[in-house]
Design an enzyme around this catalytic site. Structure first.
Site, PDB file in Angstrom:
ATOM      1  CE1 TYR A 141      11.204  11.133  46.189  1.00  0.00           C
ATOM      2  CE2 TYR A 141      13.255  12.158  46.897  1.00  0.00           C
ATOM      3  CZ  TYR A 141      12.212  11.292  47.124  1.00  0.00           C
ATOM      4  OH  TYR A 141      12.181  10.563  48.290  1.00  0.00           O
ATOM      5  CE  LYS A 192      -2.640   4.371  45.415  1.00  0.00           C
ATOM      6  NZ  LYS A 192      -3.740   3.609  46.094  1.00  0.00           N
ATOM      7  CG  ASP A 225      -2.662   0.709  48.231  1.00  0.00           C
ATOM      8  OD1 ASP A 225      -2.307   0.018  47.249  1.00  0.00           O
ATOM      9  OD2 ASP A 225      -3.833   1.108  48.376  1.00  0.00           O
ATOM     10  CG  ASP A 249      12.447   8.084  50.415  1.00  0.00           C
ATOM     11  OD1 ASP A 249      13.550   7.766  50.888  1.00  0.00           O
ATOM     12  OD2 ASP A 249      11.706   8.947  50.918  1.00  0.00           O
ATOM     13  CG  ASP A 253      13.408   4.893  55.521  1.00  0.00           C
ATOM     14  OD1 ASP A 253      14.352   4.858  54.706  1.00  0.00           O
ATOM     15  OD2 ASP A 253      13.298   5.765  56.404  1.00  0.00           O
TER      16      ASP A 253
HETATM   17  C1  IPM Z   1      17.026   8.702  50.872  1.00  0.00           C
HETATM   18  C2  IPM Z   1      16.663  10.050  51.444  1.00  0.00           C
HETATM   19  C3  IPM Z   1      16.618  11.098  50.340  1.00  0.00           C
HETATM   20  C4  IPM Z   1      15.480  10.743  49.392  1.00  0.00           C
HETATM   21  C5  IPM Z   1      16.471  12.562  50.773  1.00  0.00           C
HETATM   22  C6  IPM Z   1      17.437  12.949  51.855  1.00  0.00           C
HETATM   23  C7  IPM Z   1      16.627  13.474  49.601  1.00  0.00           C
HETATM   24  O1  IPM Z   1      15.477   9.966  52.161  1.00  0.00           O
HETATM   25  O2  IPM Z   1      18.028   8.603  50.146  1.00  0.00           O
HETATM   26  O3  IPM Z   1      16.355   7.718  51.180  1.00  0.00           O
HETATM   27  O4  IPM Z   1      14.308  11.026  49.685  1.00  0.00           O
HETATM   28  O5  IPM Z   1      15.780  10.193  48.333  1.00  0.00           O
HETATM   29 MN    MN Z   2      14.782   7.922  52.460  1.00  0.00          MN
END
Ligand code: IPM
Ligand code: MN
Ligand code: NAD
Length: 355
Positions: A141, A192, A225, A249, A253
């Site tokens: 990032y 990885k 992975d 990240d 999710d």
């Molecule tokens: C998160 C989001 C952020 C990230 C983006 C919006 C910068 O996806 O906080 O999960 O990738 O960290």
């Molecule tokens: Mn995210």
């Protein structure tokens, strides 16, 4: 001394879920004696529209002065065309870096009442309680160089750079091991290292930190992975998952879907002891449902719960808030993402009724 929470509602469903957080704060004040001063500022696309940049210097300054910052979400199609340096998401990265909140705690917890709402069969998720510790201020990032250049033949080249220093890995590893001691005493460190040099360093440094200070904690190294596969195959094998910025990240999710909805998952981004924490639901601005009253406010409300616990010295009130969310879900409160009918405000009502 009254502590201060700075809210940054942002874009899309951000203001909708933060509105419910504000209502919860009012209820905690009147019914449970919470003392808290609340401030707010523009953030993301809303701030670009008003001030030409996703976050103002005065907001960053204030974010470092207060005890806690709670954001909604930033971004959306309206700002897809703005310059890369000032896009809403760049404002969020800037805020994280400026606050130096390097350890992002993302708990994925399956509420008993929601074990049927998961994408996995009930036995695989019932009682699930895992915690990501995601490094938040380094890696791909932020690594330099990054950019999009045009080569002599006119071809464009886009590149990012996955970079970690020993110190960056050490400090987040300490957080993960300390946290594991208060939970299931297990850390899975994901990288990885079979492909990435930064991943190889990650594995070496985590191994050293463990050997030096945390031999009582069970450590395993899992290639990222494989970890993704294990998370859908048997998520309950994990306790704390220590990850770099990008893997954390993506996999958080994924873990959200295990618990029933991304609208449930809060997070706490913490820096050095005594510094302000940044609290964020892990979901985005959800342009597909923004403005329709469909957003689940629980991720934002539980982010407030984490702020009360980690930054605002109000863990008893945090316990009450957590219990209220749990009770509302047990009584069947469901927004559309959980298969129900409640609007964002009605879900707020249901939680407040339990306070
Ligand atoms: C998160 C989001 C952020 C990230 C983006 C919006 C910068 O996806 O906080 O999960 O990738 O960290
Ligand atoms: Mn995210
Ligand atoms: P998203 O998380 O906004 O949405 C993904 C899906 O989940 C959508 O179908 C959405 O409707 C649903 N969803 C998300 N939150 C929900 C909630 N609280 N209740 C019910 N359903 C919910 O991800 P995206 O669509 O990939 O991203 C949209 C924008 O948000 C992008 O600009 C992205 O950069 C941004 N984003 C911001 C943050 C943040 O500010 N912390 C985090 C992630 C994405």
């Amino acid at each position: 001394m009254t502590k201060t929470l700075l809210t940054l509602p942002g874009d899309g469903i951000g203001p909708e879920v933060i509105e419910q957080v504000n209502r919860v704060i009012d209820a905690l004040k009147s019914r449970h004696g919470l003392e808290l001063s609340v401030e707010t500022a523009l953030f993301g696309g809303a701030c670009i529209d008003a001030a030409g940049e996703p976050i103002q210097a005065s907001t960053i300054k204030r974010a470092k002065e207060v005890e806690a910052v709670l954001m909604g979400a930033v971004g959306g199609p309206k700002w897809a065309g703005v310059a890369r340096e000032i896009r809403p998401e760049a404002g969020l990265l800037n805020l994280r870096k400026e606050m130096d909140v390097f350890a992002n705690l993302r708990p994925a917890l399956c509420f008993e009442a929601l074990a049927d709402a998961s994408s996995l069969k009930k036995p695989f998720v019932e009682g699930l309680d895992i915690m990501f510790v995601r490094e938040l201020c380094g890696g791909v990032y932020f690594g330099k160089p990054k950019g999009v250049d045009t080569l002599a033949d006119g071809t464009k080249i886009g590149y990012d750079n996955a970079v970690y220093t020993t110190a960056e890995i050490e400090r987040v590893a300490h957080v993960a091991f300390k946290l594991a001691r208060k939970r299931g005493n297990k850390v899975a460190s994901l990288e990885k290292s079979n492909v990435m040099d930064s991943g190889l360093l990650w594995r070496e440094v985590v191994t050293e930190v463990h050997a030096k200070d945390y031999k009582d904690v069970v450590l395993e190294h899992v290639l990222a992975d494989n970890a993704a596969m294990q998370l859908v195959r048997d998520p309950k094998q994990f306790d704390v998952l220590l990850t770099d910025n990008l893997f954390g990240d993506i996999l958080s999710d994924l873990a959200a879907a295990l618990t029933g909805s991304i609208g449930l998952l809060p997070s706490a981004a913490l820096g050095a002891d005594g510094m302000a924490g940044l609290y964020e639901p892990i979901h985005g601005s959800a342009p597909d449902i923004a403005g329709k009253g469909l957003a689940n406010p629980i991720a934002a409300i539980l982010s407030l719960e984490m702020a009360l616990r980690y930054s605002l010295d109000a863990s008893e009130i945090a316990d009450k808030l957590f219990a209220a969310v749990k009770a509302a879900l047990e009584k069947g409160a469901r927004t559309k993402d959980l298969g129900g009918e409640l609007s964002t405000t009605q879900m707020g009502d249901a939680i407040i009724a339990e306070l």
